[in-house]
Write a protein that holds these residues in place. Sequence first.
Motif, PDB file in Angstrom:
ATOM      1  N   GLY A  19     -11.034  -3.282 -10.719  1.00 38.14           N
ATOM      2  CA  GLY A  19     -10.164  -2.880 -11.816  1.00 38.14           C
ATOM      3  C   GLY A  19      -9.625  -4.038 -12.648  1.00 38.14           C
ATOM      4  N   ARG A  20      -9.279  -3.741 -13.892  1.00 39.80           N
ATOM      5  CA  ARG A  20      -8.639  -4.721 -14.779  1.00 39.80           C
ATOM      6  C   ARG A  20      -7.288  -5.137 -14.206  1.00 39.80           C
ATOM      7  N   TYR A  21      -6.624  -4.185 -13.541  1.00 37.82           N
ATOM      8  CA  TYR A  21      -5.375  -4.451 -12.840  1.00 37.82           C
ATOM      9  C   TYR A  21      -5.552  -3.953 -11.408  1.00 37.82           C
ATOM     10  N   VAL A  22      -4.872  -4.638 -10.475  1.00 38.25           N
ATOM     11  CA  VAL A  22      -5.044  -4.304  -9.058  1.00 38.25           C
ATOM     12  C   VAL A  22      -3.676  -4.170  -8.400  1.00 38.25           C
ATOM     13  N   LEU A  23      -3.423  -3.014  -7.804  1.00 37.63           N
ATOM     14  CA  LEU A  23      -2.168  -2.750  -7.098  1.00 37.63           C
ATOM     15  C   LEU A  23      -2.403  -2.756  -5.606  1.00 37.63           C
ATOM     16  N   PHE A  24      -1.527  -3.442  -4.879  1.00 39.71           N
ATOM     17  CA  PHE A  24      -1.482  -3.320  -3.421  1.00 39.71           C
ATOM     18  C   PHE A  24      -0.269  -2.467  -3.074  1.00 39.71           C
ATOM     19  N   ALA A  25      -0.465  -1.422  -2.268  1.00 39.84           N
ATOM     20  CA  ALA A  25       0.635  -0.541  -1.872  1.00 39.84           C
ATOM     21  C   ALA A  25       0.510  -0.214  -0.388  1.00 39.84           C
ATOM     22  N   ASP A  26       1.643  -0.122   0.283  1.00 38.35           N
ATOM     23  CA  ASP A  26       1.644   0.160   1.720  1.00 38.35           C
ATOM     24  C   ASP A  26       1.209   1.592   2.012  1.00 38.35           C
ATOM     25  N   ALA A  27       0.642   1.776   3.208  1.00 35.54           N
ATOM     26  CA  ALA A  27       0.116   3.081   3.605  1.00 35.54           C
ATOM     27  C   ALA A  27       1.215   4.111   3.845  1.00 35.54           C
ATOM     28  N   ASP A  28       2.453   3.661   4.051  1.00 36.26           N
ATOM     29  CA  ASP A  28       3.532   4.617   4.313  1.00 36.26           C
ATOM     30  C   ASP A  28       4.163   5.165   3.036  1.00 36.26           C
TER      31      ASP A  28
END
Length: 254
Positions: free
Chosen positions: A100-109
Amino acid sequence: MPYENYAKWKTDEITGEPKLSIVIPAYNERERIVATIGAIASHVSDLGFPWELLIADDGSKDDTVVLCEDLHLVNMRVLKAPKNGGKGSAVQRGMLAARGRYVLFADADNSTPIEEVSKLLNQLEKGGFDVAVGSRAADGAEEGKKSLLRKVLSGGLRWMVKYIFFIPVKDTQCGFKMYTHDAAQKLHTKQTIMGFSFDLEILYLASKYGYKIAEVPVSWIDAPGSKVDTRKEVQRFLRDLMKVKMNDLKGVYR
């Protein structure tokens, strides 16, 4: 039309570059991974742009991988690891695989609700920032159900991050961060810490390399079922602080 948009995302493979990639690190998340995927897919599919989801499994011993694969989502990839390498390792694999042009990291919870994603995206897309950090400490943030011990320890660690490491972010550890593709590639290629404190190293590097960082207030709740042992993680955090400083002195980050 949330359901119609989700149904299309589920079955119609996107072509070309996604606008957004979302990376979810997962280790033994059978109890909540499907619900988290559902919440993310339902909301983001309705935002009106092409996106992909990456589940970066960290060598789960339960059926996390099977549950994800059984969903048959054509725009979701499951990245498997032969053994547990740490949360930072899982995030690194996901970030480097993202298109992706932008990349998000997010927690599984889903402690920071996916509905907050537009706040970060606006900072990168319209504000000209390279990194947007979801924050529980910035003015306007909403933080719920956090134990007194975690509040005290978080306050102490934030003081160290600000006055010893000079990182211009109050909350380095919130599991909700977005990068431009180029920033994600460079920062996570240089990453050496594969455990809980990888966020600290990434933000230290972002500041060192001159990336523009936005700290964005978000809602956050201490979700039940957390695998974080606060006392142990504080010890590891302090150890990793020293490792980051030594790496820099040795020229590892040049």
